[in-house]
Design a protein around this motif. Structure first.
Motif, PDB file in Angstrom:
ATOM      1  N   ALA A  33     -42.549 -21.602  26.164  1.00 26.95           N
ATOM      2  CA  ALA A  33     -42.486 -21.590  27.638  1.00 26.95           C
ATOM      3  C   ALA A  33     -43.538 -20.651  28.210  1.00 26.95           C
ATOM      4  O   ALA A  33     -43.774 -19.570  27.681  1.00 26.95           O
TER       5      ALA A  33
ATOM      6  N   PHE B 293     -48.875 -31.467  35.868  1.00 25.57           N
ATOM      7  CA  PHE B 293     -49.411 -30.497  34.903  1.00 25.57           C
ATOM      8  C   PHE B 293     -48.421 -30.355  33.758  1.00 25.57           C
ATOM      9  O   PHE B 293     -47.205 -30.285  33.981  1.00 25.57           O
ATOM     10  N   LEU B 294     -48.939 -30.231  32.545  1.00 27.54           N
ATOM     11  CA  LEU B 294     -48.094 -29.972  31.369  1.00 27.54           C
ATOM     12  C   LEU B 294     -48.478 -28.615  30.786  1.00 27.54           C
ATOM     13  O   LEU B 294     -49.627 -28.399  30.414  1.00 27.54           O
ATOM     14  N   ALA B 295     -47.507 -27.704  30.717  1.00 30.35           N
ATOM     15  CA  ALA B 295     -47.754 -26.393  30.087  1.00 30.35           C
ATOM     16  C   ALA B 295     -47.013 -26.388  28.748  1.00 30.35           C
ATOM     17  O   ALA B 295     -47.359 -27.150  27.845  1.00 30.35           O
TER      18      ALA B 295
ATOM     19  N   SER C 139     -33.858 -19.903  36.731  1.00 34.53           N
ATOM     20  CA  SER C 139     -34.711 -18.990  35.952  1.00 34.53           C
ATOM     21  C   SER C 139     -34.219 -17.545  35.973  1.00 34.53           C
ATOM     22  O   SER C 139     -33.863 -17.017  37.029  1.00 34.53           O
ATOM     23  N   ASP C 140     -34.260 -16.906  34.813  1.00 33.67           N
ATOM     24  CA  ASP C 140     -34.004 -15.460  34.741  1.00 33.67           C
ATOM     25  C   ASP C 140     -35.249 -14.689  35.159  1.00 33.67           C
ATOM     26  O   ASP C 140     -35.170 -13.722  35.918  1.00 33.67           O
TER      27      ASP C 140
ATOM     28  N   ASN D  28     -42.134 -21.507  33.770  1.00 36.52           N
ATOM     29  CA  ASN D  28     -40.845 -20.865  34.040  1.00 36.52           C
ATOM     30  C   ASN D  28     -40.618 -20.749  35.548  1.00 36.52           C
ATOM     31  O   ASN D  28     -39.533 -21.062  36.056  1.00 36.52           O
TER      32      ASN D  28
ATOM     33  N   ILE E 146     -52.644 -28.509  30.495  1.00 37.12           N
ATOM     34  CA  ILE E 146     -53.477 -27.385  30.963  1.00 37.12           C
ATOM     35  C   ILE E 146     -53.593 -26.284  29.907  1.00 37.12           C
ATOM     36  O   ILE E 146     -54.129 -25.211  30.179  1.00 37.12           O
TER      37      ILE E 146
ATOM     38  N   THR F 198     -41.355 -27.500  27.831  1.00 40.57           N
ATOM     39  CA  THR F 198     -39.932 -27.344  27.483  1.00 40.57           C
ATOM     40  C   THR F 198     -38.990 -27.807  28.590  1.00 40.57           C
ATOM     41  O   THR F 198     -37.833 -28.103  28.322  1.00 40.57           O
TER      42      THR F 198
ATOM     43  N   LYS G 298     -26.905 -10.448  32.795  1.00 39.77           N
ATOM     44  CA  LYS G 298     -26.721 -11.903  32.905  1.00 39.77           C
ATOM     45  C   LYS G 298     -25.326 -12.249  32.403  1.00 39.77           C
ATOM     46  O   LYS G 298     -24.977 -11.915  31.270  1.00 39.77           O
TER      47      LYS G 298
ATOM     48  N   MET H  39     -41.736 -22.657  37.750  1.00 41.26           N
ATOM     49  CA  MET H  39     -41.589 -23.997  38.334  1.00 41.26           C
ATOM     50  C   MET H  39     -40.403 -24.782  37.786  1.00 41.26           C
ATOM     51  O   MET H  39     -40.158 -25.906  38.211  1.00 41.26           O
TER      52      MET H  39
END
Ligand SMILES: Cc1cc2nc3c(=O)[nH]c(=O)nc-3n(C[C@H](O)[C@H](O)[C@H](O)COP(=O)(O)OP(=O)(O)OC[C@H]3O[C@@H](n4cnc5c(N)ncnc54)[C@H](O)[C@@H]3O)c2cc1C
Length: 327
Positions: A106, A27-29, A162-163, A111, A51, A32, A229, A113
């Protein structure tokens, strides 16, 4: 970069069927993360299934919480009035990540995944059990400054980068997914996995399953929250350590606590022991310091990330102090 086929899907079922038919389709979202991995030779897909035309961008109040579509951009989520009002921890965590341009592209599904930022995973000249199962772990005896303190294995000591995932763990999100045969829900804490003997699997999603949405249950963690962070640069850098802290306070009495850490494990790391300790206590520096000590039980550092053993409890302490307005 290898040549690949490109398909634009207009229905979730069609996108899923494309992955069923072709073992090397993805799948391509927002692209990034995926496109970087393809350019670096980490992934060699035969087909990208775009997608972005699927109707999965909505963010809406539902009975008992909020539903966020898998294709909502990170910026749309972080700026949404209902997120700012009811889940400010999520907005803070998202805004701590990447850059404005990246957050505009994004998506929530992407994010969740995104793959680890372990240098040995990205460098195809190096061994990496996650990229190439059985090849070994370059980080174990290598430059492991960014790596795990908890839940690692001899096969992999990488961390989830991931944050957003850290906040979703603390907020007990639920992921809705659609597969070729059935739809199902996955509690966020069960979505990502520890590496064990199979670090090539980041999570419990099947390859042909599509993330449809993420639900946030209603809670009272909307006032005393802080996402802290710690990173090498103040922007555009992944976490060395991050802490999502949320307190439900009545005066200075702690009625509820949610704590999770990023940059310390193969999955976002929930601090259940520290949360239980905080319950019913009076908020204050000593109590927060003890909670941080409990959170660090079982931590194991490697040659170059020893500093995290000090940085992590200090970050927990500071996040709790800021969340409770102690400073
Ligand atoms: C320079 C840089 C700095 C960054 N800094 C940070 C940072 O500080 N903090 C942080 O958290 N992140 C950071 N990121 C990562 C960024 O947040 C991710 O790249 C982004 O969230 C991925 O989303 P995407 O939509 O672009 O995913 P894509 O790249 O399109 O996809 C990523 C993966 O998710 C899969 N996927 C996407 N959508 C779905 C879905 N609906 N169902 C199932 N699978 C799906 C894809 O197949 C692919 O495997 C940074 C990235 C870059 C390039």
């Amino acid at each position: 970069m290898n040549p690949f086929q490109y398909t634009r899907s207009s229905a979730a079922s069609g996108a899923i069927q494309s992955l069923v038919k072709e073992p090397q389709a993805h799948f391509l979202a927002g692209g990034t993360n995926l496109i970087d991995l393809i350019k670096m030779g980490v992934l060699r897909p035969e087909r990208l299934v775009d997608i972005n035309a699927l109707p999965l961008r909505g963010i809406e109040a539902i009975a008992g919480g909020l539903r966020i579509g898998a294709l909502a951009s990170n910026s749309e989520v972080a700026d949404h009035p209902l997120v700012l009002q009811d889940y400010p921890l999520l907005a803070q965590a998202i805004n701590a990540g990447a850059s404005p341009q990246l957050r505009n592209m994004a998506t929530v599904g992407g994010n969740i995944m995104q793959r680890t930022r372990c240098n040995y995973f990205f460098d195809t000249a190096m061994p990496c059990n996650k990229r190439s199962p059985g090849s070994g772990c370059g980080a174990l005896d290598g430059y492991n400054r960014m790596h795990a303190l908890f839940g690692a294995s001899e096969k992999c000591i990488a961390v989830n980068p991931s944050d957003m995932n850290v906040a979703l763990t603390a907020l007990e999100a639920v992921v809705h997914v659609k597969g070729p045969k059935r739809d199902r829900k996955i509690a966020f804490s069960d979505f990502h996995r520890l590496p064990g003997d199979h670090p090539e699997k980041d999570n419990t999603l099947e390859r042909t399953e599509l993330i449809i949405s993420v639900d946030l249950p209603a809670n009272s963690f909307n006032r005393h929250v802080h996402y802290l962070k710690v990173r090498d640069r103040t922007s555009f850098a992944f976490a060395l350590i991050s802490v999502a802290a949320a307190l439900d306070l009545e005066g200075d009495k702690i009625k509820g606590a949610r704590l999770a850490m990023g940059g310390v494990a193969h999955k976002p790391w929930r601090l259940h022991g520290a949360e239980a300790f905080l319950l019913g206590k009076t908020s204050g520096e000593d109590v927060f310091r003890q909670a941080a000590r409990i959170a660090m039980q079982g931590a194991k550092a490697y040659k170059y990330n020893q500093f995290k053993l000090t940085l992590a409890p200090n970050a927990i302490l500071q996040a709790l102090k800021t969340a409770s307005s102690l400073g």
